[in-house]
Write an enzyme that holds these catalytic residues in place. Structure first.
Site, PDB file in Angstrom:
ATOM      1  N   GLY A 151      -9.520   3.770  35.033  1.00 47.84           N
ATOM      2  CA  GLY A 151      -9.916   4.194  36.333  1.00 47.84           C
ATOM      3  C   GLY A 151     -10.364   5.614  36.428  1.00 47.84           C
ATOM      4  CD  GLU A 176     -15.653  -1.824  40.008  1.00 49.48           C
ATOM      5  OE1 GLU A 176     -16.251  -2.268  41.057  1.00 49.48           O
ATOM      6  OE2 GLU A 176     -14.411  -1.747  40.197  1.00 49.48           O
TER       7      GLU A 176
END
Length: 307
Positions: A72, A95
């Site tokens: 993250g 992501e």
């Protein structure tokens, strides 16, 4: 895009070109707006407390050569990435692409040679950093962009061997519902929203294999509870036809959709035919008066009488 009536594209020469699934035919665009503006840059604070540094050092020690990472954003994850500079053959399936991951790719720490899926490629859904990052990914054949529905799909992640996810938490609850922070025992619930029963079973089997492996390697006991493992309920075809016919009569636009939620309809479907209507609402109230009146008429006079 498939539901949009008109598609307007901003053509910005400053945007980097990336490989992957973000490419579509130019004929899909209705209107173009050409204007060059700088791509937004994102800054991550590098201010760390002694506790933050110790956390980052501990997390980095859990990463092994050849692991595939999802990581993250934030000061602690960024510190973790700096501490991985001596690792080898890491992979990335995350992501968001960041400056820290770019440094690891540039130095050869991330080469994606040990990945199970997308071997040889760094996979992202979005990018956030300085212009240097955007220049690096521009026409870079080792970086591919894929939708979040792929990158965060549990079925995809479960196929990546030695997958390590690193994310920050603002607050951790150490009661029984979050016992993963208590050594020796872990309890969690599984809620898979899928209309495909076989896919749901595949996900469950993959999850079982994952936490069985964790039990063996980490010497912990894991208990998992599946919230709902019922087969999907199929709406009655005659009921659906009635709904569609009534919607057309009242000039209401509609499209078919499935629902992964655990509705009461799943229980009653074995006894009576059913159909479901989902409408745009705010705080549970349909805002358009005309739609409210039409739906009331459909339910009272069309469906109830017919069935």
């Amino acid at each position: 895009m498939k539901f949009a009536k008109k598609i307007i594209a901003h053509v910005n020469p400053a945007m980097p070109w990336t490989e992957g699934e973000g490419v579509f035919p130019v004929t899909d665009i209705d209107y173009f707006v050409e204007k060059e503006i700088p791509v937004t840059e994102f800054v991550i604070s590098e201010v760390l407390s002694d506790t933050d540094t110790k956390i980052a050092e501990y997390v980095a020690s859990l990463v092994h050569d050849g692991d595939t990472l999802q990581i993250g954003t934030g000061s602690v994850p960024d510190k973790v990435m700096k501490l991985l500079s001596n690792h080898k053959h890491l992979g990335i399936h995350s992501e968001m692409g960041s400056m820290g991951l770019m440094r690891l790719m540039q130095s050869g720490v991330i080469d994606n040679t040990c990945k199970t899926l997308d071997k040889g490629y760094s996979v992202f859904s979005l990018l956030a950093g300085f212009q240097e990052l955007y220049d690096y990914v521009d026409h870079n054949p080792t970086i591919i962009m894929k939708p979040a529905s792929y990158v965060t799909n549990p079925m995809i992640i479960a196929q990546q061997k030695n997958f390590v996810a690193i994310n920050s938490a603002i607050q951790v609850d150490i009661c029984s519902n979050s016992s993963n922070v208590i050594p020796g025992e872990l309890h969690f619930t599984i809620d898979i929203r899928s209309n495909d029963f076989e896919e749901k079973q595949q996900i469950l089997r993959a999850l079982e294999q994952m936490y069985e492996g964790v039990e063996r390697t980490r010497h912990v006991r894991i208990e998992a509870t599946v919230l709902c493992n019922e087969k999907p309920a199929l709406a009655d075809e005659a009921m659906l036809r009635l709904m569609k016919t009534a919607a057309k009569e009242y000039g209401l636009q509609y499209h078919d959709m499935g629902s992964g939620a655990y509705h009461d309809a799943m229980m009653v479907s074995e006894f009576v035919p059913f159909g479901m209507i989902f409408v745009p609402s705010k705080e549970g109230i349909v805002q358009q008066r005309a739609m409210r009146e039409a739906l009331t008429e459909i339910i009272k006079d069309k469906i109830a009488v017919s069935k």
